[in-house]
Design a protein around this motif. Structure first.
Motif, PDB file in Angstrom:
ATOM      1  N   UNK A 125       0.700  -1.027  -0.038  1.00  0.00           N
ATOM      2  CA  UNK A 125       0.075  -0.005   0.035  1.00  0.00           C
ATOM      3  C   UNK A 125       0.849   1.400  -0.053  1.00  0.00           C
ATOM      4  N   UNK A 126       0.523   1.963  -1.067  1.00  0.00           N
ATOM      5  CA  UNK A 126       1.169   3.370  -0.964  1.00  0.00           C
ATOM      6  C   UNK A 126       0.730   4.564  -0.406  1.00  0.00           C
ATOM      7  N   UNK A 127       1.566   5.702  -0.225  1.00  0.00           N
ATOM      8  CA  UNK A 127       1.023   6.844   0.532  1.00  0.00           C
ATOM      9  C   UNK A 127       0.106   7.555  -0.786  1.00  0.00           C
ATOM     10  N   UNK A 128       0.143   7.076  -2.133  1.00  0.00           N
ATOM     11  CA  UNK A 128      -0.766   7.676  -2.863  1.00  0.00           C
ATOM     12  C   UNK A 128      -0.678   6.475  -4.124  1.00  0.00           C
ATOM     13  N   UNK A 129      -1.293   6.718  -5.134  1.00  0.00           N
ATOM     14  CA  UNK A 129      -1.198   6.017  -6.437  1.00  0.00           C
ATOM     15  C   UNK A 129       0.277   6.342  -7.159  1.00  0.00           C
TER      16      UNK A 129
ATOM     17  N   UNK B 163       2.183  -3.659 -14.219  1.00  0.00           N
ATOM     18  CA  UNK B 163       0.561  -3.966 -14.082  1.00  0.00           C
ATOM     19  C   UNK B 163      -0.582  -3.210 -13.502  1.00  0.00           C
ATOM     20  N   UNK B 164      -1.307  -3.415 -13.067  1.00  0.00           N
ATOM     21  CA  UNK B 164      -2.619  -2.807 -12.552  1.00  0.00           C
ATOM     22  C   UNK B 164      -2.773  -2.707 -11.302  1.00  0.00           C
ATOM     23  N   UNK B 165      -2.010  -3.334 -10.575  1.00  0.00           N
ATOM     24  CA  UNK B 165      -2.165  -3.533  -8.997  1.00  0.00           C
ATOM     25  C   UNK B 165      -2.999  -4.639  -8.570  1.00  0.00           C
ATOM     26  N   UNK B 166      -3.395  -5.515  -9.568  1.00  0.00           N
ATOM     27  CA  UNK B 166      -4.240  -6.665  -9.285  1.00  0.00           C
ATOM     28  C   UNK B 166      -3.214  -8.019  -9.422  1.00  0.00           C
TER      29      UNK B 166
ATOM     30  N   UNK C 121      -8.317   4.146  -3.713  1.00  0.00           N
ATOM     31  CA  UNK C 121      -7.180   3.067  -3.728  1.00  0.00           C
ATOM     32  C   UNK C 121      -7.666   1.600  -4.426  1.00  0.00           C
ATOM     33  N   UNK C 122      -6.834   1.254  -5.289  1.00  0.00           N
ATOM     34  CA  UNK C 122      -7.169  -0.027  -5.885  1.00  0.00           C
ATOM     35  C   UNK C 122      -6.582  -1.391  -5.396  1.00  0.00           C
TER      36      UNK C 122
END
Ligand code: ASP
Ligand code: MG
Length: 428
Positions: free
Chosen positions: A179-183, A425-428, A209-210
């Protein structure tokens, strides 16, 4: 020995090579002496491809059949993963959602888990096997049909398994490091968090957040499941989602110390704004409007009512909702214009929402002042504001959102020393 649930997203099992890499990671965990239960997503873009195929044979596919179709994506990946593990000399057994005891309500496409009876999983674990479960799917006892949990539902599968099996941790693997402080694609100086509170995570997930799906975070919070969000592509620590009050021997000491006022900045371009102009300023009108909107199936987020113009006794009410819900809501409102007595409707799908989230807001003052000052320095106009105890959200022009997020991120001292690595990637 711990019981570890691991969830692998579609991008982690996109092809044969990736499946073998994941199999190795699972085997390594088993070798370390742990019991392992895996929830797996469909390979790569399989779910999208199946949806597309369904759309080609029927304009509105029957929901029951769509669930039959979509649930097959996860059956492919679970079986392949079990095979890959076998070939490494370990015992693995795959199970569909129904075999795994994922009992849901009967809502096709968006089923909710009502019970988990993992009898067969427990047996397999006791026999020394690694357990692989198809994510995103369940079974309804009344209809005796297969259901799916909604897009991204494998996260929820994993968390529900972790709760039912009383696992020590639920590791959620994707193509981002945590998890980041922002995308990081919006704010390049975003930093990975070592730890985030479950309440903060819930707000971040709800506001754009995704990395983790909101329903999974909710479920984890309700059942006290410890989540570790981490990357399939590195062996480094990810982010622990846990509350300050909770301790786990698995969580490194340092990770429990961090207690910033603001945990992160979330951005969301998926909403639209509808303004109802010239609403008679008398009791009951807001109720009328939002009853109509609710009936159209729209999920309203922010609401702002202007002061009424004394001369006319009328006011404007604006609200935001998912872009995809806007057409239905507009149509429903227009249909009752005479009843409600408003003058007109304005639809705006060029908005962006920026949210600042942090449990420290409860006890620190000046958090909103910092936000507004950063936005003013950037010359960004604020169109709506809403707050919760631990969140401040503003609606701005969509084109301003990225720049605003970067400045706000800096203003709260969240910037890292170097640009975050962003995998394709997409974060998935
Ligand atoms: N395969 C499903 C989807 O793409 C579930 C998931 O990936 O979690 O939505
Ligand atoms: Mg997927």
């Amino acid at each position: 020995m711990a019981l570890i649930v691991q969830k692998y997203g579609g991008s982690s099992v996109a092809d044969a090579e990736s499946i073998k890499r994941v199999a190795k990671r699972i085997v390594d965990t088993r070798r370390a002496g742990h019991e392992v239960v895996v929830a797996v997503s469909a390979m790569g873009d399989t779910t999208d491809e199946l949806l597309d195929l369904a759309g080609q044979v029927a304009p509105i596919p029957a929901p029951r059949e769509l669930d039959m179709l979509l649930s097959s994506g996860e059956r492919i990946s679970m079986a392949l993963l079990a095979m890959a593990i076998h070939s490494m000399g370990f015992e693995a057994r795959s199970f569909t959602g129904s075999q795994a005891g994922m009992i849901t309500d009967a809502t096709h496409g968006a089923a909710r888990i009502v019970d988990v009876t993992p009898v067969r999983l427990r047996e397999a674990l006791d026999e020394g096997a690694i357990v692989i479960v198809a994510g995103f799917q369940g079974f309804n006892r009344d209809t005796r049909d297969i259901t799916t949990l909604g897009r991204g539902g494998s996260d929820t599968t994993a968390v529900a398994l972790a709760a039912a099996l009383n696992a020590d941790v639920c590791e959620i693997y994707s193509d981002v490091d945590g998890i980041f402080t922002a995308d990081p694609r919006v704010v390049p100086l975003a930093r990975k968090l070592d730890r985030v509170g479950s309440e903060e995570m819930l707000e971040l997930a709800a506001n754009g957040a995704k990395v983790l799906y909101i329903r999974a975070v909710e479920y984890a919070r309700r059942h006290g499941v410890l989540i570790h969000a981490r990357s399939t592509f590195s062996s480094g620590e990810g982010t622990w989602v846990l509350d300050a009050s909770k301790k786990s021997p698995l969580v490194p000491e340092g990770a429990t110390m961090e207690e910033p006022i603001v945990a992160g900045v979330a951005t969301d371009l998926s909403q639209a704004k509808i303004t109802v102009i010239g609403v008679p300023d008398v009791p009951g009108k807001a109720a009328d409007i939002f009853k109509i909107v609710a009936k159209s199936g729209a999920n309203v987020d922010m609401i702002v009512q202007n002061v009424s113009a004394a001369a006319t006794g009328r006011t404007d009410i604006s609200f935001t909702l998912p872009k995809a819900d806007a057409t239905a809501a507009l149509k429903a409102l227009a249909g009752e214009q005479g009843e409600v007595g408003f003058a007109s409707l304005v639809h705006d799908d060029q908005i962006g929402k920026l949210s600042v989230v942090g449990a420290g807001m409860r006890t620190h003052s000046g958090v909103s002042a910092t936000l507004f000052e950063a936005l003013s320095m950037a010359g960004v106009n604020i169109e709506m504001i809403s707050t919760s105890e631990i969140r401040i959200s503003v609606v701005v022009r969509g084109v301003d959102l990225a720049e605003a997020a970067r400045l706000v991120h800096t203003a709260y001292g969240l910037d890292g020393d170097a640009e975050a690595t962003v995998h394709a990637g997409t974060g998935r």
